[in-house]
Design an enzyme around this catalytic site. Sequence first.
Site, PDB file in Angstrom:
ATOM      1  N   GLN A 285       0.257  -4.015 -16.034  1.00  8.54           N
ATOM      2  CA  GLN A 285       0.447  -3.242 -14.804  1.00  8.54           C
ATOM      3  C   GLN A 285       0.917  -4.142 -13.681  1.00  8.54           C
ATOM      4  O   GLN A 285       0.213  -5.074 -13.288  1.00  8.54           O
ATOM      5  CB  GLN A 285      -0.876  -2.566 -14.424  1.00  8.54           C
ATOM      6  CG  GLN A 285      -0.857  -1.837 -13.093  1.00  8.54           C
ATOM      7  CD  GLN A 285      -2.156  -1.098 -12.836  1.00  8.54           C
ATOM      8  OE1 GLN A 285      -2.541  -0.220 -13.600  1.00  8.54           O
ATOM      9  NE2 GLN A 285      -2.846  -1.448 -11.767  1.00  8.54           N
ATOM     10  N   GLY A 286       2.102  -3.878 -13.145  1.00  9.38           N
ATOM     11  CA  GLY A 286       2.667  -4.677 -12.062  1.00  9.38           C
ATOM     12  C   GLY A 286       2.510  -3.995 -10.720  1.00  9.38           C
ATOM     13  O   GLY A 286       3.474  -3.396 -10.204  1.00  9.38           O
ATOM     14  N   TYR A 287       1.310  -4.050 -10.156  1.00  5.94           N
ATOM     15  CA  TYR A 287       1.030  -3.431  -8.865  1.00  5.94           C
ATOM     16  C   TYR A 287       0.814  -4.491  -7.784  1.00  5.94           C
ATOM     17  O   TYR A 287       1.600  -4.645  -6.871  1.00  5.94           O
ATOM     18  CB  TYR A 287      -0.217  -2.533  -8.967  1.00  5.94           C
ATOM     19  CG  TYR A 287       0.039  -1.114  -9.414  1.00  5.94           C
ATOM     20  CD1 TYR A 287       1.213  -0.759 -10.075  1.00  5.94           C
ATOM     21  CD2 TYR A 287      -0.899  -0.118  -9.183  1.00  5.94           C
ATOM     22  CE1 TYR A 287       1.441   0.541 -10.491  1.00  5.94           C
ATOM     23  CE2 TYR A 287      -0.674   1.194  -9.593  1.00  5.94           C
ATOM     24  CZ  TYR A 287       0.494   1.520 -10.249  1.00  5.94           C
ATOM     25  OH  TYR A 287       0.713   2.807 -10.642  1.00  5.94           O
ATOM     26  N   SER A 288      -0.318  -5.224  -7.873  1.00  3.66           N
ATOM     27  CA  SER A 288      -0.714  -6.140  -6.801  1.00  3.66           C
ATOM     28  C   SER A 288       0.302  -7.255  -6.608  1.00  3.66           C
ATOM     29  O   SER A 288       0.925  -7.735  -7.563  1.00  3.66           O
ATOM     30  CB  SER A 288      -2.084  -6.744  -7.111  1.00  3.66           C
ATOM     31  OG  SER A 288      -3.080  -5.752  -7.113  1.00  3.66           O
TER      32      SER A 288
ATOM     33  N   SER B 244      -3.247  -8.366 -15.594  1.00  2.00           N
ATOM     34  CA  SER B 244      -4.004  -8.526 -16.841  1.00  2.00           C
ATOM     35  C   SER B 244      -3.076  -8.405 -18.042  1.00  2.00           C
ATOM     36  O   SER B 244      -2.187  -7.554 -18.077  1.00  2.00           O
ATOM     37  CB  SER B 244      -5.098  -7.461 -16.937  1.00  2.00           C
ATOM     38  OG  SER B 244      -5.981  -7.541 -15.845  1.00  2.00           O
TER      39      SER B 244
ATOM     40  N   GLU C  49      -7.378   5.936 -14.193  1.00  2.00           N
ATOM     41  CA  GLU C  49      -7.922   4.618 -14.528  1.00  2.00           C
ATOM     42  C   GLU C  49      -9.404   4.653 -14.830  1.00  2.00           C
ATOM     43  O   GLU C  49      -9.892   3.849 -15.610  1.00  2.00           O
ATOM     44  CB  GLU C  49      -7.643   3.641 -13.383  1.00  2.00           C
ATOM     45  CG  GLU C  49      -8.037   2.210 -13.700  1.00  2.00           C
ATOM     46  CD  GLU C  49      -7.591   1.251 -12.622  1.00  2.00           C
ATOM     47  OE1 GLU C  49      -7.637   0.038 -12.880  1.00  2.00           O
ATOM     48  OE2 GLU C  49      -7.193   1.694 -11.533  1.00  2.00           O
TER      49      GLU C  49
ATOM     50  N   GLU D 148     -13.962  -2.976  -0.007  1.00  2.00           N
ATOM     51  CA  GLU D 148     -13.611  -2.556   1.350  1.00  2.00           C
ATOM     52  C   GLU D 148     -12.569  -1.432   1.321  1.00  2.00           C
ATOM     53  O   GLU D 148     -12.643  -0.479   2.102  1.00  2.00           O
ATOM     54  CB  GLU D 148     -13.067  -3.751   2.143  1.00  2.00           C
ATOM     55  CG  GLU D 148     -14.092  -4.831   2.442  1.00  2.00           C
ATOM     56  CD  GLU D 148     -14.358  -5.758   1.257  1.00  2.00           C
ATOM     57  OE1 GLU D 148     -15.229  -6.629   1.371  1.00  2.00           O
ATOM     58  OE2 GLU D 148     -13.684  -5.600   0.216  1.00  2.00           O
TER      59      GLU D 148
END
Length: 406
Positions: free
Chosen positions: A136-139, A171, A255, A385
Site C-alpha cells: 500500500q503506497g499511502y503515507s 509494509s 481495513e 491523534e
Amino acid sequence: MDFAFGPEDEAFRAEARGWLAEHLTGDHARARGRGGLGGEHCGRHGGTAQRRAWERVLGRGGWIGLGWSSDAYGNRRATLTQQVVWAEEYARARAPGRCGHIGENLLAPTLLAYGSQEQRDEFLPPIARGEALWCQGYSEPGAGSDLAGVRTRAVRDGESLLVTGQKIWTSLAREADWCFVLARTEEGSRGHRGLSLLLVPMDQPGRVEVRPIRQMTGTSEFNEVFFDGARARAAHVVGGLGEGWRVAMGLLGFERGVSTLAQQIGFAEELAQVVREAVDFGAVRDAVVRERLVRQWADLRIMRWNALRTLGGSGAGVLPGAPSVAKLLWGRWHQRLGELALEVRGAAGAVGPSDWRPDAPYELDPTQRLALFTRADTIYGGADEVQRNIIAERVLGLPREARGPR
C-alpha cells in the site's frame, strides 16, 4: 444483535480446523507462530519464500477471498459468521503470518466496489490463488496520517502515467509484486482534490527502489519506496482520474473488518503468555500487577464485543467512526501489554538468550519483540491523534481542528 454461531457455522469450523491440521505440515508446521509483526525475519522457516508458498496452499484450498462480494474469481464465499470462524481457527492453529492480506482484504474489496470489470478480472484471480502480493503506497514523509498532503505525482504519457515521488512505512514492499499508490494527477491541486489511486507494478528496475527501514526489533517490515517515472497503465486507475480520495477512504473502511477478530485471538494468546510469566516470575503476588492483568483481560473482551457489534450491527456497511474507535482501542491496549510483559519479568526482561554467543546475531525472544514493536502500535495504521480527530469531527460533529496552509 444476534451474533451466535449456528450448526452450519460449527460444521464450517470443523472443516476449517481439519483442513488446517492436514496442511500445516513440514515447513508450514515449523513456521507456526512466525511471520507476524516484529518477527518478519523468521529464520529459515517462516521467511519470504515459505510464506509465499503458504499463500499458494491457501489459494488452492479456496481460503482466500471468503469475504468478497463475488465468488467468480476462484475464491469460495462465506457468511460473516463463517469468516469469523475461519479467522478464529487460523489464529488458534498459529498458522504462518499472512503476507497476502493487503491484496485480499484491502485491494480486492476496493476493486469490487470501485474498480472496472476488466480490473477485477485481471487482478482478483491471482490474489485468490495466492500468487500476487500487494503493498500500500499511502503515507509519505510529509503526509503520514494526513493523506490530503500527498505530494507523489503522476503525469500522463500516452497510455501510461509516470509516477514520481516517495512513500514510507510501506509494509511488505520488498516482497510485493504490485503497489496501489495514491498520487496527485491534477497539476496544482491541493488537499483532497486531484488525487487518483493507481495500480503500479513493483518490478521496474531503475524506476522503483525499495529501502528497508530497520527497527529497534532488528527487523524491517516497513520500507521506503521511491518512484522515479514508474509506469502505471491508464487502464489501472481505480475509480477514474481525480477520484482517488473517495476510493482511498473507501479502502480504509475495509481495513478493520473481520481480521480484527483474528487479531484479538492473537492478543489473547499473548496475554495468556504474560499471565504465565507473571506466575513463573512471582509478579502475580503483586496486587497492582494482578489488577493490571485483569484489566487487560476485561478490555480485550470489550474490544471483541465492539468488533462484533460493528460487524453485525447496522447492516448498512461500516458504522461511522467504527474503524477509528477500533484502532484506538487495540493500539493502546497492545502497547500496555508490551509494557506489562517486560515488567512481570523484572530485570530478566532485559537479558538475552542463555545460549547467545558473541559471534552469533543477537536475537530477541517473543516477549522482548512484543515490548519493542508495540511502541509503534499507536502510530502505524493511523496515529491515535488522527483517529481522535476523525471521531470528533465526523461522528460527534465538533469543530474542525485548525490547520495551516498547505
